[in-house]
Enzyme design. Structure first.
Site, PDB file in Angstrom:
ATOM      1  NE  ARG A  67      -3.524   2.611   2.329  1.00 23.38           N
ATOM      2  CZ  ARG A  67      -3.772   3.170   3.709  1.00 23.38           C
ATOM      3  NH1 ARG A  67      -3.694   2.217   4.843  1.00 23.38           N
ATOM      4  NH2 ARG A  67      -4.179   4.219   3.562  1.00 23.38           N
ATOM      5  CB  VAL A  94       0.698  10.483  -5.382  1.00 24.90           C
ATOM      6  CG1 VAL A  94       0.638  12.107  -5.029  1.00 24.90           C
ATOM      7  CG2 VAL A  94      -0.743   9.986  -4.860  1.00 24.90           C
ATOM      8  N   GLY A 134       4.620   9.698  -9.135  1.00 30.03           N
ATOM      9  CA  GLY A 134       5.526   8.970  -9.505  1.00 30.03           C
ATOM     10  C   GLY A 134       6.412   8.362  -8.044  1.00 30.03           C
ATOM     11  CB  SER A 139      -4.852 -11.665  -2.396  1.00 35.37           C
ATOM     12  OG  SER A 139      -3.582 -11.894  -1.667  1.00 35.37           O
ATOM     13  CB  SER A 162      -4.143 -13.169  11.275  1.00 40.84           C
ATOM     14  OG  SER A 162      -4.309 -14.599  11.471  1.00 40.84           O
TER      15      SER A 162
END
Ligand SMILES: *[C@@H]1O[C@H](CO)[C@@H](O)[C@H](O)[C@H]1NC(C)=O
Ligand SMILES: *[C@@H]1O[C@H](CO)[C@@H](O)[C@H](O)[C@H]1NC(C)=O
Ligand SMILES: *[C@@H]1O[C@H](CO)[C@@H](O)[C@H](O)[C@H]1NC(C)=O
Length: 300
Positions: free
Chosen positions: A38, A46, A48, A164, A223
């Site tokens: 993430r 944003v 690059g 995933s 988890s």
């Protein structure tokens, strides 16, 4: 020639060191894989892949509402400190973020892929530039966002597979559960049984200040945060957590891609490696542009 040789040796040693550190972190906390994914996405989309997301400051990208709850900064800092001691000014923060993400998702089950180094770090970061889309945007908006970064429909369907693993806040899901698109009804695209399961975890938010629980993006992985193709099987059964993921089915191209990836983990893995390489090349700074930061949180 000798100089080039030495430089390459240093970069390769740096990459080995990154992998070693990621392995140590991963043993203690597998969530480092979705967190770094993430973080890399928030950086590359944003302005690059320029480590703009790592800069601190009251007006920096990190402070934008879309970047709430980002993690993974600690491991990047740790790697940077040691690399600067050993070979100062060689490996940029943007390269460290790309290498560390590749290695963490590989440990989680994704293929490894070549990460070319040589990115430079930007000098400024501005939260006004953060235009990351909300998980409930329409498919067309999401598609035009990816296209504006040079990625295509296959890249988008593939990179969504990053869901995933990892977790998200209920605030990104409650509209699907209680009042989808302000209709006062749940999203018609969500499996009814799964809807009741999710509603238990995410009560409707009535008061401000009420806690915003975290839920797994892929309950099958949970988890364990493992990288599998079950994300696509869940989408095909109308059991996606986010609306943007479920929308994979409402378009012939991406429905076909989801069916293919659900049937073949190998196809998903190959596509993932290619799309991650493409994402890691969005608007990189090279040569004399930017700098190689000594501390990833601030410019030199
Ligand atoms: C949401 O509602 C608007 C107007 O009522 C409609 O045009 C739009 O297609 C809806 N979006 C979805 C994803 O259903
Ligand atoms: C996590 O992994 C363990 C061992 O591989 C497995 O037994 C367990 O079912 C997994 N849990 C989930 C939620 O996938
Ligand atoms: C998923 O939902 C669509 C329409 O919303 C429906 O046509 C389809 O049969 C559903 N699939 C499953 C596996 O429930």
């Amino acid at each position: 020639m000798v100089m080039i040789q030495i430089f390459l040796t240093v970069v390769v040693a740096g990459a080995n060191f990154v992998r070693h550190q990621v392995e140590i972190f991963y043993k203690n906390d597998r969530s480092i894989a979705p967190k770094l994914l993430r973080l890399l996405y928030s950086d590359c989309f944003v302005t690059g892949c320029d480590a703009s997301i790592l800069l601190e400051g009251s007006n920096s990208e990190r402070m934008a509402p879309q970047n709430r709850g980002l993690g993974g900064f600690v491991i990047i800092d740790k790697i940077k400190i040691v690399l600067e001691q050993r070979c100062p000014g060689v490996v940029s923060c943007a390269d460290i973020l790309n290498l560390a993400t590749r290695d963490a998702v590989h440990l989680a089950g994704a293929p490894s892929y070549p990460v070319f180094t040589g990115r430079r770090d930007c000098l400024t970061s501005d939260k006004q530039t953060v235009d990351l889309p909300s998980p409930s945007i329409s498919w067309d908006q999401a598609m035009s966002y990816f296209k504006s970064r040079g990625l295509n429909v296959l890249d988008m369907a593939t990179l969504l597979g990053s869901h995933s693993m990892g977790r998200t806040h209920c605030s990104y899901v409650v509209d699907r559960l209680y009042s989808f698109n302000k209709t006062g009804k749940p999203s018609p695209t969500m499996n009814k049984y799964f809807l009741t399961v999710m509603a238990k975890q995410c009560p409707p938010r009535t008061r401000k200040g009420q806690t915003d629980p975290l839920v797994y993006l892929n309950p099958d992985s949970g988890s364990n945060h493992s990288f599998t193709n079950s994300f696509y099987s869940r989408t095909l059964s109308n059991k996606s957590v986010l609306e943007v993921d479920q929308q994979l089915l409402y378009n012939d191209d991406t429905k076909r891609i989801s069916e293919e990836f659900s049937a073949s983990f190998e196809d998903f893995r190959k596509s993932f490696a290619l799309s991650m390489s493409k994402m890691g090349s969005i608007n990189v700074l090279t040569k004399n542009e930017g700098e190689i930061r000594r501390d990833c949180r601030r410019r030199n």
